[in-house]
Scaffold this motif. Structure first.
Motif, PDB file in Angstrom:
ATOM      1  N   VAL A 126       0.835  -1.218   0.000  1.00  0.00           N
ATOM      2  CA  VAL A 126       0.000   0.000   0.000  1.00  0.00           C
ATOM      3  C   VAL A 126       0.862   1.257   0.000  1.00  0.00           C
ATOM      4  CG1 VAL A 126      -1.934  -1.154   1.133  1.00  0.00           C
ATOM      5  CG2 VAL A 126      -0.216   0.008   2.532  1.00  0.00           C
ATOM      6  N   GLY A 127       2.175   1.095  -0.155  1.00  0.00           N
ATOM      7  CA  GLY A 127       3.092   2.225  -0.039  1.00  0.00           C
ATOM      8  C   GLY A 127       3.160   3.124  -1.253  1.00  0.00           C
ATOM      9  N   GLN A 128       2.548   2.722  -2.368  1.00  0.00           N
ATOM     10  CA  GLN A 128       2.457   3.539  -3.572  1.00  0.00           C
ATOM     11  C   GLN A 128       3.853   4.001  -4.010  1.00  0.00           C
ATOM     12  OE1 GLN A 128      -1.368   6.073  -3.121  1.00  0.00           O
ATOM     13  NE2 GLN A 128      -0.982   5.318  -1.041  1.00  0.00           N
ATOM     14  N   VAL A 129       4.019   5.224  -4.504  1.00  0.00           N
ATOM     15  CA  VAL A 129       5.316   5.629  -5.042  1.00  0.00           C
ATOM     16  C   VAL A 129       6.400   5.701  -3.969  1.00  0.00           C
ATOM     17  CG1 VAL A 129       4.354   6.865  -7.010  1.00  0.00           C
ATOM     18  CG2 VAL A 129       4.737   8.084  -4.854  1.00  0.00           C
ATOM     19  N   TRP A 403      14.072  13.712  -5.591  1.00  0.00           N
ATOM     20  CA  TRP A 403      15.006  13.464  -6.695  1.00  0.00           C
ATOM     21  C   TRP A 403      14.255  13.062  -7.952  1.00  0.00           C
ATOM     22  CZ3 TRP A 403      16.551   8.874  -9.352  1.00  0.00           C
ATOM     23  CH2 TRP A 403      17.671   9.020 -10.164  1.00  0.00           C
ATOM     24  N   PHE A 404      13.301  12.140  -7.808  1.00  0.00           N
ATOM     25  CA  PHE A 404      12.507  11.736  -8.968  1.00  0.00           C
ATOM     26  C   PHE A 404      11.711  12.919  -9.521  1.00  0.00           C
ATOM     27  CE2 PHE A 404      12.964   7.375  -7.183  1.00  0.00           C
ATOM     28  CZ  PHE A 404      13.508   6.778  -8.311  1.00  0.00           C
ATOM     29  N   LEU A 405      11.232  13.786  -8.643  1.00  0.00           N
ATOM     30  CA  LEU A 405      10.504  14.968  -9.083  1.00  0.00           C
ATOM     31  C   LEU A 405      11.414  15.863  -9.917  1.00  0.00           C
ATOM     32  CD1 LEU A 405       7.613  16.177  -8.607  1.00  0.00           C
ATOM     33  CD2 LEU A 405       8.662  17.585  -6.835  1.00  0.00           C
ATOM     34  N   GLY A 406      12.679  15.974  -9.508  1.00  0.00           N
ATOM     35  CA  GLY A 406      13.634  16.774 -10.259  1.00  0.00           C
ATOM     36  C   GLY A 406      13.906  16.209 -11.645  1.00  0.00           C
ATOM     37  N   LEU A 407      13.706  14.893 -11.802  1.00  0.00           N
ATOM     38  CA  LEU A 407      13.860  14.266 -13.115  1.00  0.00           C
ATOM     39  C   LEU A 407      12.641  14.491 -14.005  1.00  0.00           C
ATOM     40  CD1 LEU A 407      15.440  10.794 -12.225  1.00  0.00           C
ATOM     41  CD2 LEU A 407      16.603  12.843 -13.048  1.00  0.00           C
ATOM     42  N   GLY A 408      11.582  15.062 -13.425  1.00  0.00           N
ATOM     43  CA  GLY A 408      10.356  15.277 -14.181  1.00  0.00           C
ATOM     44  C   GLY A 408       9.398  14.116 -14.113  1.00  0.00           C
ATOM     45  N   THR A 410       6.322  12.227 -13.530  1.00  0.00           N
ATOM     46  CA  THR A 410       4.931  12.630 -13.306  1.00  0.00           C
ATOM     47  C   THR A 410       4.276  11.839 -12.179  1.00  0.00           C
ATOM     48  OG1 THR A 410       4.197  11.086 -15.035  1.00  0.00           O
ATOM     49  CG2 THR A 410       4.632  13.361 -15.691  1.00  0.00           C
ATOM     50  N   SER A 411       4.824  10.666 -11.854  1.00  0.00           N
ATOM     51  CA  SER A 411       4.223   9.857 -10.779  1.00  0.00           C
ATOM     52  C   SER A 411       4.376  10.514  -9.422  1.00  0.00           C
ATOM     53  CB  SER A 411       4.869   8.467 -10.749  1.00  0.00           C
ATOM     54  OG  SER A 411       6.248   8.548 -10.417  1.00  0.00           O
ATOM     55  N   GLN A 412       5.261  11.507  -9.317  1.00  0.00           N
ATOM     56  CA  GLN A 412       5.484  12.172  -8.031  1.00  0.00           C
ATOM     57  C   GLN A 412       4.558  13.371  -7.818  1.00  0.00           C
ATOM     58  OE1 GLN A 412       7.735  10.680  -5.993  1.00  0.00           O
ATOM     59  NE2 GLN A 412       8.150   9.236  -7.661  1.00  0.00           N
TER      60      GLN A 412
END
Length: 485
Positions: A126-129, A403-408, A410-412
């Motif tokens: 249930v931890g999702q991203v 960090w993933f958000l900085g890569l662009g 969209t899942s974040q």
């Protein structure tokens, strides 16, 4: 029937007396990683995924039918239930670390590890991203296998030892193949020109690793290919070759461990590789660790259970084996809901430039003329004069998400807007995920997020300014916002 499994019996091969040290390290080491994982969940899960979290599990349960999903939260989630589960997991892990279940019959460590596996599986599903990492499955699979290593009263099951070696093979060989197939910088040996600077969460020595001579970087990459593409096959070789193959894996993982922060990935890989270490070879290096000469029969019931687990592992191995030879190899893939016998791999592609999201707030009424103050995260780069810290094997899930958000990615985006709203509300649980709240628990009037390009300072810049990073603004990710009246 028990006589069949006694030393010298028909099936005396079932127990391997020369792998007691491997069992000792595997059981206690994997339990220690579980303890870290449960502590991290206890401290972070409520703020990220709890009742008032950024991606609340209750909302997920209301939206997605979880019939058949292996989680104790199928019947409802509360933060209190989550905390109870974490404390139970911590207590179980602690007992294994000190060796209490191992002193009893073989079903005691089996119960302890299967309970830890089930509790952590309930969180991960249930931890999702925030739990979308390959090392979650790796920990689950390692914990499941460790359940069948037995106790000190029985010899170490050779079936489980080889199951661990097969796991180590998939981790290493899968990572080697995904690199060769995934990015030209691995093929031309230039990957480390970028990796230490752009990895998700640099460590305190990463700046120094980045500035090593480029010819040495190429040697490092070439050596990595040998260890990941050739050495894994030697894990199944006769002794002492298998032990030296394990030593090569452990050494390269230790090199990765001190050059970055990858949660428990490197720690756990080293532990799993230890399944190939032979007591005799180890005692030759460390004479005080003499191999056991005790003769211990294996109970028939335990042997039957372990054999079934071995056959199950063999049957489930079809999918990851097919994935390894596939031209479209999947990285960190689970082929069943139980996260058993999966596919692993890391850094199939290397980021060439580092983009960081800098989140700021202000108490000024007018954002246009405001003085903005930066929220400092626990692990990810922020202020340029702040040296990166070592956190692994502890897992900073929010920082990885940034960090993933900085890569662009969209899942974040689903959690980032709620995160900004929690900052505006000065939510205590959210602020505890950060290193520094510039407003000391008070509500800011506005928050915003900007994107910066980061690079390491050169040695000259470092001596002149004391800065570890140099950054420049690229764009705005989130315009100034405030809570709705």
């Amino acid at each position: 029937m028990d006589a069949w499994f006694a030393p010298g019996g028909w099936l005396g091969w079932f127990g391997a007396e020369n792998y007691d040290a491997a069992r000792f390290v595997l059981q206690r080491g994997i339990a220690a990683i579980y303890l870290v994982a449960f502590v991290a969940a206890l401290r972070q899960f409520p703020a990220l995924l709890g009742e008032r979290g950024l991606l609340p599990v209750p909302r997920l349960l209301a939206r997605v039918p979880l019939k058949g999903v292996p989680t104790l939260f199928r019947f409802g989630y509360t933060d209190r239930r989550l905390r109870v589960m974490c404390w139970v997991g911590i207590a179980l892990a602690a007992t294994v670390i000190v060796g209490l279940p191992q002193a009893g019959p073989p079903w005691l460590p089996m119960i302890a590890f299967l309970a830890m596996y089930g509790l952590y599986l309930s969180l991960a599903t249930v931890g999702q991203v925030f739990y979308g990492f390959g090392w979650e499955s790796l920990l689950l699979e390692a914990g499941f296998l460790a359940a069948f290593l037995g106790s000190d009263q029985v010899p170490t099951p050779i079936i489980v030892i080889f199951a661990f070696r097969w796991l180590a093979f998939r981790v290493e060989f899968g990572a080697g193949l995904i690199k060769i197939r995934g990015d030209s910088v691995w093929r031309d040996l230039t990957a480390l020109y970028y990796h230490h600077e752009t990895q998700p969460m640099p460590g305190p020595l990463s700046w120094y690793f980045h500035h090593l001579p480029k010819p040495l970087h190429k040697v490092e990459v070439a050596a990595n290919h040998v260890v990941q593409l050739v050495v894994p096959f030697l894990l199944f070789a006769p002794q002492p070759v298998a032990t030296w193959a394990a030593a090569a894996v452990i050494a390269t993982q230790a090199w990765l461990l001190i050059s970055g922060n990858f949660a428990w990935l490197n720690w756990l890989t080293m532990l799993i590789a230890f399944a190939a270490v032979d007591d005799g070879v180890l005692s030759a290096l460390i004479p005080t660790l003499a191999p056991s000469d005790a003769t211990r029969p294996t109970p028939a019931a335990f042997a039957v259970v372990v054999t079934i687990v071995g056959l199950l592992t063999l049957a489930l191995s079809y999918w990851p084996a097919r994935n390894l030879i596939s031209r479209h190899q999947r990285m960190n893939a689970s082929f069943n809901r139980w996260h058993l016998v999966g596919a692993y791999g890391a850094f199939g592609s290397i980021t060439r430039r580092r983009h960081e999201i800098v989140v700021e707030g202000t108490t000024a009424a007018d954002p246009g003329s405001a003085e903005w103050c930066e929220y400092v995260f626990a692990g990810k780069p922020g202020p340029v004069d702040r040296r990166p810290r070592q956190f692994a094997p502890y897992h900073l899930r929010l920082d990885w998400g940034m960090w993933f958000l900085g890569l662009g990615s969209t899942s974040q985006y689903a959690w980032f807007d709620p995160f900004l709203d929690r900052l505006l509300a000065a939510d205590p649980a959210t602020l505890r995920l950060l290193k520094d709240d510039p407003f000391d628990g008070e509500r800011p009037a506005w928050v915003r997020a900007r994107v910066f390009a980061y690079r390491y300072s050169t040695p000259v810049e470092r001596r002149r300014t004391g800065a570890w990073w140099v950054r420049r603004e690229i764009t705005e990710l989130a315009r100034p916002r405030r809570l709705a009246p």
